[in-house]
Scaffold this active site. Sequence first.
Site, PDB file in Angstrom:
ATOM      1  CB  VAL A 147       2.228  16.210  61.144  1.00  0.00           C
ATOM      2  CG1 VAL A 147       3.124  15.075  60.690  1.00  0.00           C
ATOM      3  CG2 VAL A 147       1.799  16.008  62.594  1.00  0.00           C
ATOM      4  CB  CYS A 148       1.655  18.681  56.390  1.00  0.00           C
ATOM      5  SG  CYS A 148       0.332  17.485  56.411  1.00  0.00           S
ATOM      6  CB  THR A 149       4.326  22.639  58.767  1.00  0.00           C
ATOM      7  OG1 THR A 149       3.046  23.116  58.368  1.00  0.00           O
ATOM      8  CG2 THR A 149       5.320  23.780  58.811  1.00  0.00           C
ATOM      9  CG  LEU A 171       5.564  19.770  52.738  1.00  0.00           C
ATOM     10  CD1 LEU A 171       4.451  20.775  52.549  1.00  0.00           C
ATOM     11  CD2 LEU A 171       5.880  19.125  51.411  1.00  0.00           C
TER      12      LEU A 171
END
Length: 211
Positions: free
Chosen positions: A44-46, A49
């Site tokens: 999810v973080c990928t 960002l």
Amino acid sequence: MALRIGDTAPNFQADTTEGHIDFHQWLGTGWGILFSHPADFTPVCTTELGAVAKLQGEFAKRNVKCVAVSVDPVAAHHGWVRDINETQGTTINFPIIADPAKTVAGLYDMIHPNEDATATVRSVFVIGPDKKVKLTITYPMSCGRNFLEILRVVDSLQLSAKYKVATPADWQDGQDCIVTLAVKDEEIPEMFPKGSRKVKSYLRFTPQPNK
Ligand code: BEZ
């Protein structure tokens, strides 16, 4: 205690993918967004960002600097940035803070132990030119943030900082604004020369003043 709207955003020094920073000096005289990630190399973080990188032009237009924070070290961040650039079809163009000692996580209350004992949740802090917290949002680890919504709030915050207006539900840049309750009816024509619409004594609209 958790940071609240109107509190001074705590200062800190940290290593980032773009070198060592003093947070307040790095913010300078503009607006800032500090947002946290549970960990590097997570799906999810990928995507988050990558989404922020694609919106950099929009943030820059509004004089907003973005900085992410994750508890992993700078070397890991650099490896992850390569993956993000590859998979999200973009180039990360803002710093990612390395917070292995969880200093930033602690100052900004980003670890919510009943969600996860050690990883940060998805916190967002919008910080004004006066270094005060203007907005806090907290998302769970399972849900990626909507950065268009954060841009929308920045538009509203910047408008309210300059004019005596608030923005209604689901407002978008360019739509009518609400005249704040601090403004008397008789002050409206001079303050808002584009006109106004009175629905109730407490509900008065005016075209967006800076458009
Ligand atoms: C993610 O970014 O995909 C993620 C990170 C930590 C926990 C759950 C999801």
